[in-house]
Scaffold this active site. Structure first.
Site, PDB file in Angstrom:
ATOM      1  N   ASP A  80       0.823  -1.225   0.000  1.00  0.00           N
ATOM      2  CA  ASP A  80       0.000   0.000   0.000  1.00  0.00           C
ATOM      3  C   ASP A  80       0.846   1.259   0.000  1.00  0.00           C
ATOM      4  O   ASP A  80       2.046   1.229   0.291  1.00  0.00           O
ATOM      5  CB  ASP A  80      -0.939   0.020   1.213  1.00  0.00           C
ATOM      6  CG  ASP A  80      -0.196   0.046   2.545  1.00  0.00           C
ATOM      7  OD1 ASP A  80       0.832  -0.644   2.672  1.00  0.00           O
ATOM      8  OD2 ASP A  80      -0.642   0.773   3.452  1.00  0.00           O
ATOM      9  N   GLU A 173       0.216  -1.481   5.536  1.00  0.00           N
ATOM     10  CA  GLU A 173       1.270  -1.103   6.477  1.00  0.00           C
ATOM     11  C   GLU A 173       1.097   0.342   6.914  1.00  0.00           C
ATOM     12  O   GLU A 173       1.335   0.695   8.065  1.00  0.00           O
ATOM     13  CB  GLU A 173       2.652  -1.290   5.821  1.00  0.00           C
ATOM     14  CG  GLU A 173       3.821  -1.114   6.771  1.00  0.00           C
ATOM     15  CD  GLU A 173       4.324   0.312   6.876  1.00  0.00           C
ATOM     16  OE1 GLU A 173       5.077   0.594   7.803  1.00  0.00           O
ATOM     17  OE2 GLU A 173       3.946   1.163   6.046  1.00  0.00           O
TER      18      GLU A 173
HETATM   19 ZN   LIG Z   1       6.764   2.110   3.986  1.00  0.00          ZN
END
Ligand SMILES: [Zn+2]
Length: 410
Positions: A80, A173
């Site tokens: 992401d 993340e």
């Molecule tokens: Zn990162």
């Protein structure tokens, strides 16, 4: 495929994660990159390649003959991009033989200036890659993914002997849940590195210890015309509390190994107020001391205004990666050796934050962080050079080979 070519392909895939979407992964678009990676890993000949329901991509490269007993090395990166900056329709600007000066970012009105980014002149002569200023670039962490895949490809194509290697690419993340569904059994690694950091050659072995403190103050309300000697304004008590903490120990006034109290949010009425603090410190004693300082402030205010006026609750968020990594100095030696073999001077350092690697480490697989080579992540000014991507993929290639030489699991 060259690492940079791969990188440019990945940043064209929209993978922004979303806060509070209520789903996991937080955005289905992250599957687009996941499927692309599954395809590529299979093409390369990796085994057990799969994307699971949570959008985690796994792949396994078996050892070359004779090195089956070498420890399994894990390499991790995230799919992401940061949710608060657009990652939709990234149009990279590629400046070959960059002159080291100011760069205009498309027609966004934004620019990269040497005063904001003093390292720019050091990139002269390289191929600079920026966004057009209306989105982030996505080097965080698509450069990391491109570097890992290119390293694998080179090790395989070059016929270089290596031990078992396991890769995982995680969604979300950037909203703090990257490792929530990471199955370490499935990963099967004894040692791992997250490729998700800053400079080329940077090896992060330390993170903050992090505690969330929630401070609650209770007041006594009454008509303001008849309040003398009776009213206790919970908001003012909260301000007094804030005032009792060391004024210099805040993010805006600290750096390096200094910890801080960060007032992240506050809310309140006369009856009740709340303060939320992020406490950060590299040492255990330091973070303990910060909690004690808060307890003491609460105790003092309770003496002043009556018991139960102030309550503080603490919740541990994460711990310093170094608690685990310091027991595995060989990992750092290997990472340094891999850098040198790739012609890069290693830089062992700390990060003033947390890392997915810290969570993985405390879950049982020691996992320092490696830099991917970019700057200004999470912003439209994000940039990287083709040379940096190339160098990091070389470092990873050497790291893979070095782990094949480790007999006992380093
Ligand atoms: Zn990162």
């Amino acid at each position: 495929m060259e690492a940079t070519e791969r990188f440019l392909q990945y940043i064209g895939i929209w993978t922004t994660s979303e806060r509070d979407s209520g789903q996991e992964p937080s955005s289905l678009r992250q599957f687009d990159l996941a499927h692309q990676l599954v395809f590529e890993l299979k093409e390369m000949g990796l085994e057990r390649v799969e994307v699971d329901n949570h959008c985690l991509v796994y792949g396994f490269l078996p050892a070359t003959p004779g090195l089956e007993r070498a420890p399994c090395l894990g390499l991790l990166a995230h799919l992401d991009t940061y949710p608060d900056c657009s990652g939709y329709h990234v149009r990279p600007q590629i400046l070959p033989d960059y002159d080291g000066g100011e760069v205009i970012l498309g027609d966004s009105g934004l620019r990269l200036t040497v005063s904001d980014f003093p390292h720019l002149p050091s990139l002269a002569g390289q191929t600079l890659i920026t966004s057009s200023g209306d989105t982030l670039l996505g080097a965080d962490d698509k450069a990391g993914i491109a570097e890992i895949l290119t390293a694998l490809e080179r090790v395989i194509a070059g016929g270089r002997p290596h031990g078992p290697v396991s890769v995982a690419f995680m969604p979300d993340e950037e909203i703090g849940i990257g490792t929530a569904h990471l199955d370490l059994k499935r990963l099967g690694a004894q040692y791992a590195f997250t490729v998700d950091g800053w400079e080329v050659g940077e090896i992060v072995t330390e993170t903050f210890n992090a505690v969330l403190a929630e401070v609650e103050t209770r007041g006594v309300n009454i008509h303001t015309g008849r309040a003398k000697g009776i009213m206790i304004n919970a908001q003012l008590v909260a301000l007094e509390f804030a005032d009792m903490l060391p004024a210099e120990e805040i993010p805006a006034r600290t750096e390096g190994y200094e910890g801080f109290y960060h007032l992240r949010k506050m809310s309140g009425t006369v009856e009740e107020a709340r303060l939320w603090y992020n406490l950060r410190d590299f040492s255990r004693e330091g973070i303990q001391k910060r909690m004690e300082t808060m307890e003491e402030a609460a105790g003092e205010l309770n003496r002043r205004y009556g018991p139960g006026t102030v309550r503080v609750r603490f919740r541990e968020e994460y711990r310093n990666l170094n608690e685990v990594i310091s027991r595995h100095p060989e990992m750092i030696e290997k990472a340094c050796a891999a850098c040198r073999k790739a012609g890069v001077e290693p830089k062992v350092t700390c990060t003033r934050g947390g890392s997915d690697g810290a969570r993985v480490s405390f879950a049982g697989v020691p996992c320092p962080n490696l830099g991917v080579g970019g700057w200004a992540y999470h912003s439209p000014q994000e940039h990287i050079t083709a040379e940096a991507i190339e160098r990091v993929s070389r470092i990873l290639e050497e790291l893979i080979v070095l782990y094949g030489e480790a007999e006992d699991g380093t």
